[in-house]
Design a protein around this motif. Structure first.
Motif, PDB file in Angstrom:
ATOM      1  N   PRO A  43       0.810  -1.227   0.000  1.00  0.00           N
ATOM      2  CA  PRO A  43       0.000   0.000   0.000  1.00  0.00           C
ATOM      3  C   PRO A  43       0.836   1.266   0.000  1.00  0.00           C
ATOM      4  CG  PRO A  43      -0.942  -1.613   1.491  1.00  0.00           C
ATOM      5  CD  PRO A  43       0.390  -2.155   1.069  1.00  0.00           C
ATOM      6  N   ALA A  75       0.827   3.962  -3.085  1.00  0.00           N
ATOM      7  CA  ALA A  75       0.633   5.397  -2.882  1.00  0.00           C
ATOM      8  C   ALA A  75       1.724   6.194  -3.587  1.00  0.00           C
ATOM      9  CB  ALA A  75       0.622   5.712  -1.390  1.00  0.00           C
ATOM     10  N   GLU A 107      -0.010   8.293  -6.318  1.00  0.00           N
ATOM     11  CA  GLU A 107      -0.174   9.634  -5.780  1.00  0.00           C
ATOM     12  C   GLU A 107       1.134  10.387  -5.601  1.00  0.00           C
ATOM     13  OE1 GLU A 107      -2.381   9.204  -2.191  1.00  0.00           O
ATOM     14  OE2 GLU A 107      -4.061   8.175  -3.158  1.00  0.00           O
ATOM     15  N   HIS A 119      -6.311   2.997   8.306  1.00  0.00           N
ATOM     16  CA  HIS A 119      -7.690   2.561   8.093  1.00  0.00           C
ATOM     17  C   HIS A 119      -8.374   2.525   9.449  1.00  0.00           C
ATOM     18  CE1 HIS A 119     -11.185   0.586   6.495  1.00  0.00           C
ATOM     19  NE2 HIS A 119     -11.032  -0.451   7.297  1.00  0.00           N
ATOM     20  N   ALA A 136      -4.514   7.592   3.263  1.00  0.00           N
ATOM     21  CA  ALA A 136      -5.731   6.820   3.513  1.00  0.00           C
ATOM     22  C   ALA A 136      -5.651   5.452   2.831  1.00  0.00           C
ATOM     23  CB  ALA A 136      -6.958   7.578   3.018  1.00  0.00           C
ATOM     24  N   HIS A 137      -6.213   4.465   3.494  1.00  0.00           N
ATOM     25  CA  HIS A 137      -6.265   3.109   2.928  1.00  0.00           C
ATOM     26  C   HIS A 137      -7.231   3.087   1.748  1.00  0.00           C
ATOM     27  CE1 HIS A 137      -6.182  -1.182   2.637  1.00  0.00           C
ATOM     28  NE2 HIS A 137      -7.425  -1.329   3.009  1.00  0.00           N
ATOM     29  N   ASP A 138      -6.755   2.601   0.590  1.00  0.00           N
ATOM     30  CA  ASP A 138      -7.572   2.573  -0.627  1.00  0.00           C
ATOM     31  C   ASP A 138      -7.293   1.262  -1.365  1.00  0.00           C
ATOM     32  OD1 ASP A 138      -9.010   2.974  -2.908  1.00  0.00           O
ATOM     33  OD2 ASP A 138      -8.074   4.875  -3.475  1.00  0.00           O
ATOM     34  N   ALA A 158      -8.800  -0.087  -3.841  1.00  0.00           N
ATOM     35  CA  ALA A 158      -8.895   0.065  -5.296  1.00  0.00           C
ATOM     36  C   ALA A 158      -7.598   0.620  -5.873  1.00  0.00           C
ATOM     37  CB  ALA A 158     -10.068   0.976  -5.647  1.00  0.00           C
ATOM     38  N   ARG A 159      -7.006   1.585  -5.184  1.00  0.00           N
ATOM     39  CA  ARG A 159      -5.715   2.123  -5.631  1.00  0.00           C
ATOM     40  C   ARG A 159      -4.647   1.043  -5.613  1.00  0.00           C
ATOM     41  NH1 ARG A 159      -3.786   5.631  -1.202  1.00  0.00           N
ATOM     42  NH2 ARG A 159      -3.365   3.554  -0.355  1.00  0.00           N
ATOM     43  N   ASP A 160      -4.621   0.255  -4.550  1.00  0.00           N
ATOM     44  CA  ASP A 160      -3.613  -0.805  -4.458  1.00  0.00           C
ATOM     45  C   ASP A 160      -3.776  -1.824  -5.580  1.00  0.00           C
ATOM     46  OD1 ASP A 160      -3.014   0.576  -2.175  1.00  0.00           O
ATOM     47  OD2 ASP A 160      -3.910  -0.888  -0.810  1.00  0.00           O
TER      48      ASP A 160
END
Length: 528
Positions: free
Chosen positions: A15, A19, A23, A35, A71-73, A75-77
């Motif tokens: 994660p 990021a 990002e 999270h 933030a924990h995401d 979908a991004r991971d």
């Protein structure tokens, strides 16, 4: 069963890496992914400052004031991990994604193809680093669970050595915090101690999930490897030597391209519901538009929408003050099935596809009504009522579809929506398949050939044994249920009805709904 020889690729702190990739958060700085206000993953510099998993945000920031919080995401991971999986698939087949940051593959194929398990592991790590600039580690063991633990240390566990390798692992490796806490309080700290317990006792004490964890501790996977199938490229493209600047020429190309797309989708048992149309001009301008449809796009429908869009682009329409006409002719046309479903997953309408076909059917039925009258075409509307005949109202086509009696078809034996009146005395399910327009007269007799009668207190004189419908031959009754009485509109003598209903099964396989009214037996409906 002993686990299949499995190779697992693991990307540490994924994660945090995701990021950085998505990002731009540098993973070389102290970074923590949170999270529910708790740290779930942190970078190596953050761990050096004392940040650990499970810490609250305020405590983590107190230990590392320059901590960057992300933030924990999931979908991004997952999006960021897709190129890594694709890179692994360039070397080996049958990749299964365990979670973002970890994927597995049967080890036998890569080992034979690349010259051994250790050589295959090194090749995969090197290829992922070159293709994605991502650090990874590979572990190999008997089973996905053991291979995942081996990947954290970059180990290759010899065949047959998985139970011995797992025996020294802490119980926290199971990934079940509540179970691990309970096992430690019971004095069981390692997987080897847990695996030594009798399976029956584990199931009785810890339940089904504990039994699955026990199998993992013993080195036995409880499910086979879920192989990930590489995505199929369904896009079709047409490159043009001469730029297309006329609508008729573009329409000709669009129709051939639409047929290719439809044939490709059909080959995989798919259909398109959302179509992306992309065009590139000779000056490099890129145009894109998405068309949605509430049914299945046929080859003709795809061609029509492509032609309409090309017409809109090439005819030079305007959107506000900005011209949308391309600056040059189109040299590349691409059709992208943006939304696909299994060919049998989308139920077509009664008249074929939804949309235009529905309008054509409406015009045709309205014309029939104009020739033969409004009552020539009717549709059924279900509503409230106690008998099957009361629940159906035939409404002329085009009129408001309102039931004759308020209530849903299930009110009376299921809770209805607020405001719906109940229908006590309604027949229990299942509902009859065929309701006769006019009930048929019948005779019901008992074992000694005497007519079966129902008293005012709903007492049955004898068990029904024979049923005779009209002038037909008697048929044996093999089963029956009832009576279900109904006394309707007793306050209005002219409309009052008092009767009892029975459900009967016959020797010939038929199932009927019978009613007794005024001492007469009637056949009202039949069941499938």
């Amino acid at each position: 069963m002993t686990g299949l020889r499995t190779m697992v690729l693991w990307c540490p702190d994924w994660p945090v890496v995701a990021a950085e990739l998505v990002e731009g958060v540098p993973s070389t700085d102290p970074v923590a992914v949170l999270h529910a206000n708790r740290v779930v993953v942190c970078s190596e510099p953050a761990r050096a400052e004392g940040v650990r998993r499970g810490l609250r945000r305020r405590e983590a920031q107190s230990r590392c004031p320059r901590l960057t919080v992300v933030a924990h995401d999931p979908a991004r991971d997952a999006r960021a991990f897709e190129p890594v999986v694709a890179a692994v698939e360039e070397l080996v087949a049958g990749v299964a994604v365990v979670r973002p940051g970890m994927c597995a593959v049967p080890a036998r194929g890569p080992a034979r193809h690349l010259g051994g398990e250790e050589v295959a592991a090194e090749r995969i790590i090197e290829h992922v680093a070159q293709a994605c600039a991502v650090e990874s580690q590979v572990g190999i063991a008997d089973g996905e669970f053991a291979a995942g633990l081996a990947a954290r240390g970059g180990r290759v566990v010899p065949p047959g050595g998985t139970p011995r390798f797992l025996a020294d692992q802490p119980v926290e490796a199971l990934g079940r915090p509540a179970l691990a806490d309970l096992l430690r309080r019971l004095g069981i700290c390692a997987l080897g101690d847990f695996a030594a317990l009798p399976p029956g006792d584990v199931l009785a004490r810890f339940g089904a999930d504990g039994a699955l964890a026990h199998r993992l501790a013993m080195g036995r996977d409880h499910r086979p490897l879920a192989v990930r199938q590489p995505p199929v490229d369904l896009t079709v493209t047409a490159d043009q030597d001469e730029p297309l600047d006329r609508v008729d020429a573009a329409a000709f190309v669009a129709r051939a391209l639409a047929e290719r797309l439809h044939d490709r989708l059909a080959a995989y048992g798919l259909a398109c519901t959302r179509l992306g149309i992309e065009a590139v001009t000779a000056h490099g301008q890129e145009l894109h538009r998405t068309w949605r449809h509430d049914g299945l796009l046929t080859a003709a429908a795809i061609a029509d929408r492509t032609r309409w869009q090309l017409d809109g682009w090439l005819s030079g329409g305007r959107s506000g003050a900005e011209p949308v006409r391309p600056t040059a002719g189109i040299v590349r046309l691409r059709l992208v099935p943006d939304g696909v479903v299994a060919l049998g997953a989308l139920q077509p309408g009664l008249w074929g596809e939804a949309g235009e076909e529905r309008d054509r059917a409406h015009r045709a039925l309205s014309r029939i009504q104009g020739l033969l009258g409004p009552e020539a075409v009717v549709t059924a509307v279900l509503g409230g009522g106690r008998s099957p005949a009361d629940q159906v109202r035939l409404v002329p086509w085009g009129d408001e579809r309102r039931s004759a009696r308020p209530g849903s078809p299930t009110s009376g034996w299921l809770p209805g929506r607020p405001g719906e009146p109940p229908w006590p005395g309604r027949l229990p399910p299942p509902a009859p398949a065929v309701v006769l327009p006019e009930p048929l007269a019948a005779t019901v007799r008992d074992a000694v050939e005497e007519p079966v009668v129902i008293s005012a207190r709903l007492a049955v004189s004898a068990a029904p044994v024979w049923l005779t419908i009209g002038a037909g031959p008697p048929v044996a009754i093999t089963g029956w249920a009832g009576p279900w009485p109904v006394d309707e509109r007793w306050w209005e003598p002219a409309a009052a009805r008092r009767r009892a209903r029975f459900q009967v099964c016959l020797a010939d396989g038929a199932a009927l709904l019978l009613a007794v009214e005024g001492g007469r037996w009637l056949v009202e409906a039949s069941y499938d």
